[in-house]
Design a protein around this motif. Sequence first.
Motif, short mmCIF file in Angstrom:
data_model
loop_
_atom_site.label_atom_id
_atom_site.label_comp_id
_atom_site.label_asym_id
_atom_site.label_seq_id
_atom_site.Cartn_x
_atom_site.Cartn_y
_atom_site.Cartn_z
N ASP A 97 34.35 38.13 43.71
CA ASP A 97 33.47 37.63 42.66
C ASP A 97 32.36 36.77 43.25
O ASP A 97 31.18 36.90 42.89
CB ASP A 97 34.30 36.80 41.66
CG ASP A 97 33.45 36.19 40.55
OD1 ASP A 97 33.23 36.86 39.53
OD2 ASP A 97 33.00 35.04 40.72
N ARG A 98 32.73 35.92 44.20
CA ARG A 98 31.75 35.01 44.79
C ARG A 98 30.67 35.76 45.56
O ARG A 98 29.49 35.37 45.54
CB ARG A 98 32.49 34.01 45.69
CG ARG A 98 31.67 32.96 46.40
CD ARG A 98 30.71 32.19 45.52
NE ARG A 98 31.26 31.72 44.27
CZ ARG A 98 30.53 31.23 43.29
NH1 ARG A 98 29.20 31.16 43.41
NH2 ARG A 98 31.08 30.82 42.17
N THR A 123 40.74 37.37 48.62
CA THR A 123 41.16 37.15 47.25
C THR A 123 40.18 37.78 46.26
O THR A 123 39.02 38.05 46.60
CB THR A 123 41.28 35.66 46.93
OG1 THR A 123 39.97 35.07 46.94
CG2 THR A 123 42.18 34.95 47.93
N SER A 167 41.92 40.81 37.76
CA SER A 167 40.61 40.35 37.31
C SER A 167 39.85 39.83 38.53
O SER A 167 40.35 38.98 39.27
CB SER A 167 40.76 39.24 36.27
OG SER A 167 41.16 39.76 35.03
N ARG A 198 33.03 38.08 34.32
CA ARG A 198 33.66 38.28 35.62
C ARG A 198 33.00 39.46 36.33
O ARG A 198 32.35 40.31 35.70
CB ARG A 198 35.16 38.54 35.44
CG ARG A 198 35.47 39.80 34.63
CD ARG A 198 36.93 39.88 34.25
NE ARG A 198 37.15 41.03 33.35
CZ ARG A 198 38.33 41.31 32.78
NH1 ARG A 198 39.38 40.57 33.04
NH2 ARG A 198 38.43 42.35 31.97
N GLU A 220 36.30 34.15 39.42
CA GLU A 220 36.52 32.82 39.99
C GLU A 220 37.89 32.30 39.57
O GLU A 220 38.29 32.44 38.42
CB GLU A 220 35.42 31.86 39.50
CG GLU A 220 35.42 30.52 40.19
CD GLU A 220 35.01 30.61 41.65
OE1 GLU A 220 35.57 29.85 42.46
OE2 GLU A 220 34.15 31.44 41.99
N GLY A 221 38.61 31.73 40.51
CA GLY A 221 39.91 31.14 40.21
C GLY A 221 41.09 32.07 40.41
O GLY A 221 42.24 31.62 40.42
N ASN A 222 40.84 33.38 40.58
CA ASN A 222 41.95 34.31 40.81
C ASN A 222 42.19 34.41 42.31
O ASN A 222 41.44 35.08 43.03
CB ASN A 222 41.65 35.68 40.22
CG ASN A 222 42.85 36.62 40.32
OD1 ASN A 222 43.90 36.27 40.86
ND2 ASN A 222 42.71 37.82 39.80
N GLU A 223 43.26 33.77 42.78
CA GLU A 223 43.55 33.72 44.21
C GLU A 223 44.49 34.85 44.64
O GLU A 223 45.07 34.78 45.73
CB GLU A 223 44.15 32.35 44.56
CG GLU A 223 43.20 31.19 44.31
CD GLU A 223 41.87 31.35 45.03
OE1 GLU A 223 41.88 31.74 46.22
OE2 GLU A 223 40.82 31.11 44.40
N ALA A 244 38.89 36.24 43.84
CA ALA A 244 37.83 35.26 43.63
C ALA A 244 36.74 35.38 44.69
O ALA A 244 35.55 35.18 44.40
CB ALA A 244 38.41 33.84 43.65
N GLN A 245 37.11 35.73 45.91
CA GLN A 245 36.12 35.87 46.98
C GLN A 245 35.19 37.06 46.71
O GLN A 245 33.99 37.00 47.02
CB GLN A 245 36.81 36.02 48.32
CG GLN A 245 37.43 34.72 48.83
CD GLN A 245 38.27 34.92 50.08
OE1 GLN A 245 39.04 35.87 50.19
NE2 GLN A 245 38.13 34.01 51.04
#
Length: 364
Positions: A274-275, A269, A307, A293, A310-313, A271-272
């Motif tokens: 980003d992490r 994802t 984008s 971001r 975080e939170g974008n799956e 989000a991953q």
Amino acid sequence: MALWDRAASELTKMGYTHFIVTPGASFTYLTGWETHLSERLTLFGMRSDGKAALLVPKLEASGVSSHQNIKIFNYSDETGPTQALQAFVSELDLTAESRVGIESMQLRVFEANFLLQQGVKHLLAADELPMSLRLIKDDQEIAHLQSAAEIVDAALTAALPLFRFGMTELDVAAELEYQMRKLGSQGTPFATIVGSGPRGALPHGGPTTKRITAGELVVLDYGARFAGYAADTTRTLAFGEPSDTARRVYEIVRTAQQAAIDGVTAGMTAAQVDRLAREVIERAGYGEYFTHRTGHGLGLDVHEYPSIMEGNELALTAGMVFTIEPGIYLPGEFGVRIEDDVVVTAKGALVLTRFTKELMVVGN
């Protein structure tokens, strides 16, 4: 499935009867014609059955790419657009009951008022429609993005020997933009950012008359455009020998950025991704100073889906193109950001921007 067939299919799924756009990236994507917003009314519209029409000023009508399925209506400055707009509305069977999708961040009150005056009552935000169509880039689009990336890399290579202590931030921005123009860039897709010393801690700080002094880090965020497609890159340079703290922070950002690039795989994802970058910076104790971001999509617009945050799956798919640009910003001291443009492939991330990420020391 052809582009318009896909667009019509998505319109139907989303419950819209029509889609109308004004000049901009989606307009160009759907029509093959690049123009700009002005004081003259210009609209492209299509129905959910694929029928399409274009309203353009007469002085620009000769530049419209011919397309056998687009009915074109034009008008002169003297007559104004009302009669041509009425024909456009009639051609598309627009009524008070029509559910018309629009780009909410693109359509101006100017165009909305013209449509409302013609009895079109339901103008509904449908930003997800063009973005879903543009999300996956084909081979030709990726080739254009690669050409734009090559321009930004070559421009910095050409400009580096010209950088000196005492230059202003505006001088640096002008030199970069000049080199990109010479290399074939169609202007810049966004305002060039040059932030030196404490101003580098402003992620979107535009260039000023501030003079760059020895020992300062300088954040350069700049872009080129080729065949309409945008490259967006950031490199942080040292004008003279930087402090040990500056070098340490630079290496943290470089490690974070590389961790995200190395970790990109189809199916993970946004989000991953980003992490991956954020965890490196957090472990180093600078998490609160990474304030944005990790990246954003690229294409005809410099900011598109997806984008990287975080939170974008959203699951990444081959053909998606986005930036990876972590940063650390220490107020009153300096900032560091490193940004590359990447394409998701079946084998991971293909990096389009390839200028070295070793900390370059320039000036004299």
